[in-house]
Design a protein around this motif. Sequence first.
Motif, short mmCIF file in Angstrom:
data_model
loop_
_atom_site.label_atom_id
_atom_site.label_comp_id
_atom_site.label_asym_id
_atom_site.label_seq_id
_atom_site.Cartn_x
_atom_site.Cartn_y
_atom_site.Cartn_z
N ARG A 1 -16.07 -7.66 37.10
CA ARG A 1 -16.40 -8.53 38.44
C ARG A 1 -16.75 -9.86 37.80
N ARG A 2 -17.42 -10.59 37.42
CA ARG A 2 -17.93 -11.43 37.36
C ARG A 2 -17.73 -11.88 36.01
N HIS A 3 -16.35 -12.11 35.07
CA HIS A 3 -16.39 -11.72 33.49
C HIS A 3 -17.11 -13.10 32.75
N CYS A 4 -16.73 -14.80 33.11
CA CYS A 4 -17.24 -15.05 32.60
C CYS A 4 -16.80 -16.96 33.51
N GLU A 5 -17.71 -17.78 33.16
CA GLU A 5 -16.88 -18.99 33.77
C GLU A 5 -16.67 -20.20 32.20
N ILE A 6 -16.49 -20.99 32.68
CA ILE A 6 -15.96 -22.05 32.35
C ILE A 6 -16.64 -23.80 32.53
N ARG A 7 -17.21 -23.92 31.68
CA ARG A 7 -17.86 -25.39 32.49
C ARG A 7 -16.93 -26.59 31.48
N PRO A 8 -16.95 -27.83 32.28
CA PRO A 8 -15.14 -28.36 31.70
C PRO A 8 -16.06 -30.10 31.13
N GLY A 9 -17.41 -29.65 30.80
CA GLY A 9 -18.04 -30.65 30.47
C GLY A 9 -17.96 -31.25 29.21
N THR A 10 -18.59 -31.99 28.48
CA THR A 10 -18.45 -33.01 27.61
C THR A 10 -19.77 -32.21 26.40
N PRO A 11 -18.68 -31.15 25.15
CA PRO A 11 -18.09 -30.92 25.32
C PRO A 11 -17.64 -29.74 26.10
N PRO A 12 -16.23 -29.05 26.56
CA PRO A 12 -15.62 -27.91 27.53
C PRO A 12 -16.56 -26.79 27.13
N ALA A 13 -17.10 -25.82 27.61
CA ALA A 13 -17.37 -24.66 26.89
C ALA A 13 -17.19 -23.76 28.23
N ILE A 14 -17.03 -22.12 27.14
CA ILE A 14 -16.80 -20.82 28.27
C ILE A 14 -18.09 -20.10 27.55
N GLN A 15 -18.73 -19.19 28.79
CA GLN A 15 -20.10 -18.55 28.77
C GLN A 15 -19.43 -17.54 29.27
N ASP A 16 -19.44 -15.99 28.58
CA ASP A 16 -19.26 -14.40 28.92
C ASP A 16 -20.42 -14.74 30.02
N LEU A 17 -19.92 -14.06 31.16
CA LEU A 17 -21.38 -13.59 32.04
C LEU A 17 -21.84 -12.03 32.13
N GLY A 18 -22.38 -11.35 30.99
CA GLY A 18 -22.37 -9.95 30.63
C GLY A 18 -21.78 -9.19 31.21
N SER A 19 -20.41 -9.04 30.97
CA SER A 19 -19.49 -8.52 30.52
C SER A 19 -19.15 -7.19 30.20
N THR A 20 -19.11 -6.25 30.06
CA THR A 20 -18.68 -4.73 29.70
C THR A 20 -18.01 -4.96 28.13
N ASN A 21 -16.52 -5.71 28.20
CA ASN A 21 -15.69 -6.02 27.02
C ASN A 21 -15.87 -7.23 26.29
N GLY A 22 -16.46 -8.53 27.39
CA GLY A 22 -17.19 -9.51 26.52
C GLY A 22 -15.11 -10.41 26.22
N ILE A 23 -15.22 -11.84 25.33
CA ILE A 23 -14.20 -12.60 25.62
C ILE A 23 -14.10 -12.80 24.17
N VAL A 24 -13.01 -12.94 23.54
CA VAL A 24 -12.29 -13.54 22.37
C VAL A 24 -11.68 -14.93 22.87
N VAL A 25 -11.92 -16.01 21.87
CA VAL A 25 -12.00 -17.09 22.01
C VAL A 25 -10.82 -17.44 21.02
N ASP A 26 -10.04 -18.03 21.11
CA ASP A 26 -9.08 -18.18 19.62
C ASP A 26 -9.45 -17.55 18.28
N GLY A 27 -9.37 -16.11 18.96
CA GLY A 27 -9.30 -15.35 18.02
C GLY A 27 -10.80 -14.30 17.22
N THR A 28 -11.88 -15.23 18.22
CA THR A 28 -13.26 -14.90 17.50
C THR A 28 -13.61 -13.78 19.30
N HIS A 29 -14.59 -12.86 19.02
CA HIS A 29 -15.48 -11.97 19.78
C HIS A 29 -16.53 -12.19 20.23
#
Length: 103
Positions: A49-77
């Motif tokens: 329902r709330r999977h992840c959040e992107i913060r466009p700051g410096t540097p921009p980042a993504i954070q998993d919000l405790g999702s069941t299946n996680g996130i994969v960024v550029d091929g890395t879980h």
Amino acid sequence: MGQRPAAGAGRMRCWVEINGARHQITGPTLVLGRSTEADVRIDDPGVSRRHCEIRPGTPPAIQDLGSTNGIVVDGTHTTRATLRDGSRIVVGSTTIIYRQAEG
């Protein structure tokens, strides 16, 4: 008299592309998820329902919000990663492209 720079000059514009749709990131965070309360709704059973959040700051980042299946960024879980223009984020079976450009 010198010319003043245009409003917004030097600022970074950030957006995500999901299934051909562009979603501008205008606030301090962008929440992606299956819930109608997410900033960008992703209709995918593998997305929380709330999977992840992107913060466009410096540097921009993504954070998993405790999702069941996680996130994969550029091929890395991962649970957190720094983003760059063109980063590929996979949530469930949905691929998201992070984009940024001057202006």
